[in-house]
Design an enzyme around this catalytic site. Structure first.
Site, PDB file in Angstrom:
ATOM      1  N   LYS A   1     -22.229 -40.408   8.015  1.00  0.00           N
ATOM      2  CA  LYS A   1     -22.446 -39.343   8.770  1.00  0.00           C
ATOM      3  C   LYS A   1     -21.561 -38.007   8.557  1.00  0.00           C
ATOM      4  O   LYS A   1     -22.407 -36.823   8.244  1.00  0.00           O
ATOM      5  CB  LYS A   1     -22.152 -39.553  10.154  1.00  0.00           C
ATOM      6  N   ARG A  52     -21.432 -41.008  22.045  1.00  0.00           N
ATOM      7  CA  ARG A  52     -21.054 -42.500  21.771  1.00  0.00           C
ATOM      8  C   ARG A  52     -21.198 -43.487  22.946  1.00  0.00           C
ATOM      9  O   ARG A  52     -20.947 -44.495  22.552  1.00  0.00           O
ATOM     10  CB  ARG A  52     -19.679 -42.377  21.221  1.00  0.00           C
ATOM     11  N   ARG A 110     -12.192 -45.515   1.974  1.00  0.00           N
ATOM     12  CA  ARG A 110     -12.082 -44.151   2.296  1.00  0.00           C
ATOM     13  C   ARG A 110     -10.482 -44.001   2.782  1.00  0.00           C
ATOM     14  O   ARG A 110      -9.771 -42.985   2.620  1.00  0.00           O
ATOM     15  CB  ARG A 110     -12.817 -43.738   3.584  1.00  0.00           C
ATOM     16  N   ARG A 124      -6.552 -41.137   7.124  1.00  0.00           N
ATOM     17  CA  ARG A 124      -6.603 -41.409   8.479  1.00  0.00           C
ATOM     18  C   ARG A 124      -6.084 -42.842   8.897  1.00  0.00           C
ATOM     19  O   ARG A 124      -6.239 -43.994   8.342  1.00  0.00           O
ATOM     20  CB  ARG A 124      -8.201 -41.646   8.758  1.00  0.00           C
ATOM     21  N   ARG A 132     -13.627 -50.882  15.465  1.00  0.00           N
ATOM     22  CA  ARG A 132     -14.494 -49.749  15.791  1.00  0.00           C
ATOM     23  C   ARG A 132     -15.960 -50.033  15.583  1.00  0.00           C
ATOM     24  O   ARG A 132     -16.989 -49.645  16.258  1.00  0.00           O
ATOM     25  CB  ARG A 132     -14.251 -48.791  14.613  1.00  0.00           C
TER      26      ARG A 132
HETATM   27  P1  AMP Z   1     -15.056 -40.744  13.801  1.00  0.00           P
HETATM   28  O1  AMP Z   1     -14.435 -39.659  13.006  1.00  0.00           O
HETATM   29  O2  AMP Z   1     -16.178 -40.241  14.657  1.00  0.00           O
HETATM   30  O3  AMP Z   1     -15.075 -42.042  13.177  1.00  0.00           O
HETATM   31  O4  AMP Z   1     -14.098 -40.820  15.170  1.00  0.00           O
HETATM   32  C1  AMP Z   1     -12.714 -41.350  15.051  1.00  0.00           C
HETATM   33  C2  AMP Z   1     -12.350 -41.966  16.429  1.00  0.00           C
HETATM   34  O5  AMP Z   1     -12.250 -40.744  17.328  1.00  0.00           O
HETATM   35  C3  AMP Z   1     -13.193 -42.766  16.970  1.00  0.00           C
HETATM   36  O6  AMP Z   1     -12.756 -44.143  16.692  1.00  0.00           O
HETATM   37  C4  AMP Z   1     -12.924 -42.925  18.655  1.00  0.00           C
HETATM   38  O7  AMP Z   1     -11.564 -43.292  18.872  1.00  0.00           O
HETATM   39  C5  AMP Z   1     -12.701 -41.210  18.496  1.00  0.00           C
HETATM   40  N1  AMP Z   1     -13.920 -40.470  19.231  1.00  0.00           N
HETATM   41  C6  AMP Z   1     -14.761 -39.759  18.332  1.00  0.00           C
HETATM   42  N2  AMP Z   1     -15.596 -39.155  18.547  1.00  0.00           N
HETATM   43  C7  AMP Z   1     -15.750 -39.685  20.001  1.00  0.00           C
HETATM   44  C8  AMP Z   1     -16.566 -39.864  21.109  1.00  0.00           C
HETATM   45  N3  AMP Z   1     -17.726 -39.221  21.113  1.00  0.00           N
HETATM   46  N4  AMP Z   1     -16.368 -40.508  22.222  1.00  0.00           N
HETATM   47  C9  AMP Z   1     -15.060 -41.300  22.045  1.00  0.00           C
HETATM   48  N5  AMP Z   1     -14.259 -41.333  21.238  1.00  0.00           N
HETATM   49  C10 AMP Z   1     -14.669 -40.683  20.113  1.00  0.00           C
END
Ligand code: AMP
Length: 194
Positions: free
Chosen positions: A14, A89, A128, A134, A145
């Site tokens: 994404k 989400r 990654r 990260r 996740r």
């Molecule tokens: P991402 O960068 O989208 O993979 O998000 C990394 C982490 O941030 C996720 O595993 C969640 O812990 C948190 N996170 C990101 N976006 C959301 C969301 N829309 N709702 C809840 N937690 C989020």
């Protein structure tokens, strides 16, 4: 105005595709993951609390991310469109987003669902992690996740399919080919809307 949700599990590409799409279409990229990582970098109270949840593969509370998105929408009144990446989400987040957009006399035009197999996702996230810095890009957190994604996030696609807004695109293959498939879906939808 065109508002797109780029949807898919963690590691489905994404972020990579969002960067290309915003360059092509001039939209504002809204990634809640990026917004949360910015809070962590600034060591705000919100960031410190979010980091703990993120490191364990849990979701941050709905009201936190909904608040962030509300502020970002308000901060960009002249936007040609928004690309939502990693948001919504949960179904509660989707409902809140729809309300926010309705208030702004707009709505979601399309959700594109990127499909990638579980083992490929773990492989990509671990790879990654070698460079991303990260702390959630490791095999154990990646599996968590993916589990949370299946349980809490896949219902978001069902929610938007009720409104006929979902299309599916394979997320395995070359970055260029996937980008081509995404732009075909977007251009097709934009033409129909015009
Ligand atoms: P991402 O960068 O989208 O993979 O998000 C990394 C982490 O941030 C996720 O595993 C969640 O812990 C948190 N996170 C990101 N976006 C959301 C969301 N829309 N709702 C809840 N937690 C989020």
């Amino acid at each position: 105005m065109f508002n797109l949700i780029l949807f898919g599990p963690p590691g489905s590409g994404k972020g990579t595709q969002s960067n290309r799409l915003i360059e092509k279409y001039g939209w504002i990229h809204l990634s809640t993951g990026d917004l949360l990582r910015a809070e962590i970098a600034k060591q705000t109270p919100l960031g410190i609390e979010a980091k703990h949840l993120m490191d364990h593969g849990h979701l941050v509370p709905d009201e936190v991310v909904i608040g962030m998105i509300g502020s970002a929408l308000d901060a960009n009144p002249q936007a040609k469109g928004f690309l939502f990446d990693g948001f919504p989400r949960t179904v509660a987040q989707a409902e809140a987003l729809d309300k926010l957009l309705t208030f702004k006399k707009t709505g979601i035009n399309l959700l594109i669902f990127l499909h990638v197999g579980d083992e490929e996702l773990v492989h990509r996230l671990v790879e990654r992690g070698k460079n991303s810095g990260r702390s959630d890009d490791n095999a154990e957190t990646a599996r968590k996740r993916i589990e949370v994604y299946k349980r809490d996030t896949t219902p978001v696609a069902d929610y938007y399919s009720r409104f006929g807004k979902v299309v599916h695109v394979p997320g395995e293959g070359s970055i260029d080919d996937i980008f081509g498939a995404l732009t075909r879906e977007i251009d097709g939808k934009a033409e129909k809307a015009a």
